[in-house]
Design an enzyme around this catalytic site. Structure first.
Site, short mmCIF file in Angstrom:
data_model
loop_
_atom_site.label_atom_id
_atom_site.label_comp_id
_atom_site.label_asym_id
_atom_site.label_seq_id
_atom_site.Cartn_x
_atom_site.Cartn_y
_atom_site.Cartn_z
N ASN A 5 -10.31 -2.87 2.49
CA ASN A 5 -9.97 -2.89 1.07
C ASN A 5 -11.23 -2.72 0.24
O ASN A 5 -12.34 -2.75 0.79
CB ASN A 5 -9.33 -4.23 0.69
CG ASN A 5 -7.85 -4.30 1.03
OD1 ASN A 5 -7.18 -3.28 1.21
ND2 ASN A 5 -7.34 -5.52 1.12
N HIS B 205 -3.88 1.19 12.15
CA HIS B 205 -3.59 -0.02 12.92
C HIS B 205 -4.92 -0.71 13.23
O HIS B 205 -5.81 -0.10 13.84
CB HIS B 205 -2.88 0.39 14.21
CG HIS B 205 -2.42 -0.76 15.05
ND1 HIS B 205 -2.38 -2.06 14.58
CD2 HIS B 205 -1.99 -0.81 16.34
CE1 HIS B 205 -1.93 -2.84 15.55
NE2 HIS B 205 -1.69 -2.12 16.62
N HIS C 131 0.83 -1.23 0.00
CA HIS C 131 0.00 0.00 0.00
C HIS C 131 0.86 1.27 0.00
O HIS C 131 0.52 2.27 0.63
CB HIS C 131 -0.95 0.04 1.21
CG HIS C 131 -1.94 -1.08 1.24
ND1 HIS C 131 -3.22 -0.95 0.75
CD2 HIS C 131 -1.85 -2.35 1.69
CE1 HIS C 131 -3.87 -2.09 0.93
NE2 HIS C 131 -3.06 -2.97 1.48
FE1 HDD Z 1 -2.56 -4.77 5.50
C1 HDD Z 1 -1.09 -1.75 5.14
C2 HDD Z 1 -5.52 -3.48 4.28
C3 HDD Z 1 -3.93 -7.92 5.55
C4 HDD Z 1 0.16 -5.93 7.10
N1 HDD Z 1 -3.18 -2.97 4.83
C5 HDD Z 1 -2.43 -1.84 4.77
C6 HDD Z 1 -3.22 -0.76 4.27
C7 HDD Z 1 -4.47 -1.25 4.02
C8 HDD Z 1 -4.44 -2.65 4.39
C9 HDD Z 1 -5.65 -0.49 3.48
C10 HDD Z 1 -2.73 0.66 4.02
C11 HDD Z 1 -3.02 1.54 5.20
C12 HDD Z 1 -2.58 2.94 4.87
O1 HDD Z 1 -3.19 3.56 4.00
O2 HDD Z 1 -1.61 3.39 5.50
N2 HDD Z 1 -4.34 -5.57 4.94
C13 HDD Z 1 -5.47 -4.86 4.57
C14 HDD Z 1 -6.59 -5.75 4.53
C15 HDD Z 1 -6.14 -6.98 4.86
C16 HDD Z 1 -4.73 -6.87 5.14
C17 HDD Z 1 -8.00 -5.32 4.18
C18 HDD Z 1 -6.89 -8.28 5.00
C19 HDD Z 1 -8.14 -8.35 5.36
N3 HDD Z 1 -1.98 -6.59 6.16
C20 HDD Z 1 -2.70 -7.76 6.12
C21 HDD Z 1 -1.98 -8.80 6.81
C22 HDD Z 1 -0.83 -8.23 7.28
C23 HDD Z 1 -0.84 -6.85 6.85
C24 HDD Z 1 -2.47 -10.22 6.97
C25 HDD Z 1 0.28 -8.85 8.08
C26 HDD Z 1 0.14 -9.88 8.85
N4 HDD Z 1 -0.74 -4.00 5.95
C27 HDD Z 1 0.21 -4.65 6.66
C28 HDD Z 1 1.40 -3.78 6.97
C29 HDD Z 1 0.98 -2.41 6.36
C30 HDD Z 1 -0.36 -2.72 5.74
C31 HDD Z 1 2.70 -4.33 6.58
C32 HDD Z 1 1.96 -1.74 5.41
C33 HDD Z 1 2.00 -0.30 5.84
C34 HDD Z 1 1.23 -0.23 7.05
O3 HDD Z 1 0.76 -1.47 7.38
O4 HDD Z 1 1.02 0.76 7.71
O5 HDD Z 1 1.58 -3.72 8.32
#
Ligand code: HDD
Length: 703
Positions: free
Chosen positions: A148, A339, A75
């Protein structure tokens, strides 16, 4: 808003921020020393070496060298906006969350939309999931709904997240492809991990190429839990429904758009808000009583499954409006930190293993991305609720804490103290959980095909065609034939016809369809056809192709109606010189054709007049414009001589207006050769065609 230290801190922080605003005074160093010259470094003589004592030069370069922070691992590319949320009525029966109680209370929000795979500088209109993350600054603390635009995810357990992300990201040896899933490693993973299939069906559908962030749905994905004041839990799934309806691009168009305007979605959001056309979504919930936890033929804790809306209707509970653009992209959109574990009393988790993993990952990632534990002090992340903790120090500590920093204490008057039990505190939902330590997926998570098939069967004919074309495109980019074949074998378990069509397209054997999942009923709510929104044409971009000799009466009448309906009308001509109409008046041209393209517009109008549109005079840019709009199913309106350009393209079988038949509307092509100003029935039909967004089943053009 409060600060970690005291209530006045916010005000001070604001003042400090504005004092740093270079627009509001003379240039200074970071230490506040006025600077008289920032164009030349301090040297010995005019052509001599630069001096170390030039502290302004060193500070300027050092700060610049450190301007970048790590981009989000997923993202990374996004766009954000502020706004508010207001509930329609009290939801007290199900949740005690304060922001869902009183329709007269507006809760401020910040929303960030994003693509997942590409880096910060990638294009907007790639085939990808879109993030839809909302931060509610509630009176009880921040609540983040990090969703999402798909209601399902690719994996069931967060321990697979690094594997999935590694597979979809550019390949490690050459960092190719950018912003695309069409490559070997993703499809290798998909073909071996059938739990991905349901989300993959969404990814291959037009949902993965939204026309606008303002025109896409959002989903919380997981089953969460509402908890009311009596402590009773109710399972809940969150849905955002856009007021303007959900609309998508077509793949060919999306690809061209990546070059014509890589910022297509970001610009669209920004411009709409600047124009006062505030995007709006309705928040809906699917509620499932706890006693019905096992009433479904899938597991509510499995994030690869939806609850079909026909089974549990979506109940609208409020609306969100985005009405303010950020002032500084880095400070706000880049530094916002979401978060999943940011919840407020009344909203709780379930044991969905994907959600549990996320509750670890988001905090962890911000620590490195935002450089330490104090990122909640960054203005965009600060709660409006007062913050009183014993957390201290650390990188980027902005608060000047006073008094004691431990609990319990007597020297600080016992503060900050606990609130009493049963009060305003967040109390974790009481759930009894029994079981042995085990590393194994529940058998209730094992059906990976039924809902992928449900999705396929719920699509309209044109949506199915687009899905087949998307699979062919993606797998056609996969070099490993075995991966193509294995993926097609997986598709055969979703639907035999789908697998056969894809197999033919990518040159692998057609698998047997014997194992295809059976679908008892379909879910019409999954089709884009069911998401037309309020049916208005507000903010749609309409191109009017004009040239000298344009019929002034026609131009004026259609333009006025479209503008009155809220559409954005732009006159395009070969150059930006004004054109002269049949009335001898001069008409402004908004843009020249070489600087734009049909993919940047929703519809095109070809007015009449002896040489009224540049297409009539054979301008190649104009002809390409019309051809491309036609191929992408866009509404085309043509009047008088404008109809001629369409006939010249020879759409065999499409009905066009002739001198015997005035207004004709056929598959979104609305034509009228009647003389005089545009007739009401033409304008009405053209507006209806624009509201319908795209028109399928057009015959190919012969020229
Ligand atoms: Fe995630 C970012 C949505 C599964 C780990 N995620 C991130 C963002 C969105 C989502 C919208 C961007 C937020 C922003 O604009 O700053 N992610 C989802 C959805 C998931 C999902 C809807 C499943 C239902 N994500 C998911 C899993 C993991 C992560 C299973 C790890 C175990 N996601 C992250 C992250 C991020 C992230 C690595 C990258 C940047 C951040 O968090 O802030 O932690």
């Amino acid at each position: 808003m409060g600060t970690p230290s005291d209530g006045n801190g916010k005000q001070r922080q604001r003042e400090a921020y504005h004092a740093e605003d270079p627009a509001s005074g003379p240039l200074t160093t970071d230490q506040g020393v006025d600077v008289d010259h920032t164009d030349d470094s301090l040297t010995v003589g005019e052509r001599g070496p630069t001096l170390m004592e030039d502290f302004h030069f060193r500070e300027k370069l050092t700060h610049f060298d450190h301007e970048r922070i790590p981009e989000r691992v997923v993202h990374a590319r996004g766009a954000g906006a502020y706004g508010y949320f207001e509930p329609y009525e009290s939801c007290a029966e199900f949740t005690r969350a304060a922001f869902l109680q009183d329709p007269s209370v507006r809760t401020p929000v910040f929303v960030r939309f994003s693509t997942v795979q590409g880096p910060r500088g990638s294009a907007d209109t790639v085939r990808d999931v879109r993030g839809f993350a909302t931060k509610f600054y509630t009176s009880e603390g921040n609540y983040d709904l990090v969703g999402n635009n798909f209601p399902v995810f690719f994996i069931q357990d967060g321990i697979k997240f690094p594997d999935f992300v590694h597979a979809v990201k550019p390949e490690p040896h050459n960092d190719i492809p950018t912003g695309a899933s069409a490559h070997d490693t993703l499809w290798d993973f998909v073909s071996l991990q059938p739990e991905t299939l349901h989300a993959i069906m969404w990814l291959m559908s037009d949902r993965a190429i939204p026309r606008s962030y303002r025109m896409m749905q959002g989903f919380g994905v997981h089953t969460f839990r509402f908890v009311n004041a009596e402590g009773r839990g109710t399972f809940v799934k969150f849905h955002w429904k856009p007021k303007l309806g959900a609309h998508s691009l077509v793949w060919d168009e999306a690809q061209e758009c990546q070059g014509r305007d890589p910022d297509f979605n970001r610009r669209d959001l920004w411009l709409a808000i600047e124009a006062g056309e505030y995007p709006e979504w309705e928040l809906g919930v699917q509620l499932v009583p706890e006693e019905d936890e096992f009433a479904f033929d899938f597991d509510l804790l499995d994030a690869t499954k939806i609850i079909p809306e026909e089974q549990v209707p979506v109940r609208p509970i409020g609306r969100m409006v985005l009405d303010r653009n950020p002032e500084n992209f880095f400070a706000e959109t880049e530094q916002v930190a979401f978060h999943t574990a940011n919840v407020v009393p009344g909203i709780d988790f379930t044991n969905d293993p994907l959600l549990q993993a996320r509750n670890f990952s988001y905090l962890d990632t911000q620590l490195i991305r935002l450089g330490g534990p104090n990122f909640a002090q960054i203005p965009v992340n600060r709660p409006v609720a007062p913050v009183r903790t014993n957390h201290r120090d650390g990188y980027h500590q902005g608060a000047i804490h006073r008094g004691t920093n431990y609990f319990p204490n007597s020297l600080g008057g016992g503060c900050p103290a606990h609130v009493g039990a049963g009060g305003s505190a967040f109390t974790h939902y009481t759930e009894r959980v029994d079981g042995a330590t085990i590393r194994r997926r529940s058998p209730s998570f094992q059906d990976h095909y039924s809902q992928a098939a449900l999705f396929w069967h719920s699509m309209s004919g044109w949506e199915q065609q687009h899905i087949v074309a998307a699979f062919r495109f993606e797998l056609g980019k996969v070099d490993a034939r075995a991966v193509r074949a294995r993926t097609v074998e997986q598709l055969a378990r979703v639907n035999g016809e789908l697998a056969a069509q894809v197999a033919r397209g990518v040159g692998v054997p057609e698998p047997s369809a014997e194992q295809a999942a059976q679908v008892k009923q379909v879910s019409p709510a999954l089709s884009l056809q069911s998401l037309r929104g309020d049916g208005s044409i507000r903010t749609r971009q309409i191109a009017v192709l004009v040239a000298d000799g344009v019929d002034a009466g026609q131009l004026g009448s259609v333009r006025e109606t479209l503008a009155a309906e809220g559409a954005v009308v732009e006159a395009l001509a070969a150059t930006e010189e004004p054109v002269t109409g049949t009335d001898g008046q001069s008409y402004t041209v908004d843009r020249s054709l070489p600087t734009v393209a049909s993919v940047l517009y929703d519809a095109v109008l070809l007015p009449g007049g002896p040489t009224g549109t540049p297409a009539v005079t054979g301008d190649p840019d104009a002809v390409r414009f019309v051809r491309s709009a036609y191929r992408h199913g866009k509404p085309i309106g043509a009047l008088g001589s404008g109809v001629g350009i369409l006939s010249a393209l020879e759409p065999e079988g499409l009905r066009l207006s002739t001198e015997f038949h005035h207004m004709i509307s056929d598959r979104g092509v609305v034509t009228d050769t009647a003389p005089g100003a545009a007739h009401t029935d033409f304008v009405r039909a053209f507006v209806a065609a624009i509201a319908a967004h795209r028109h399928w089943g057009r015959p190919p053009l012969r020229c």
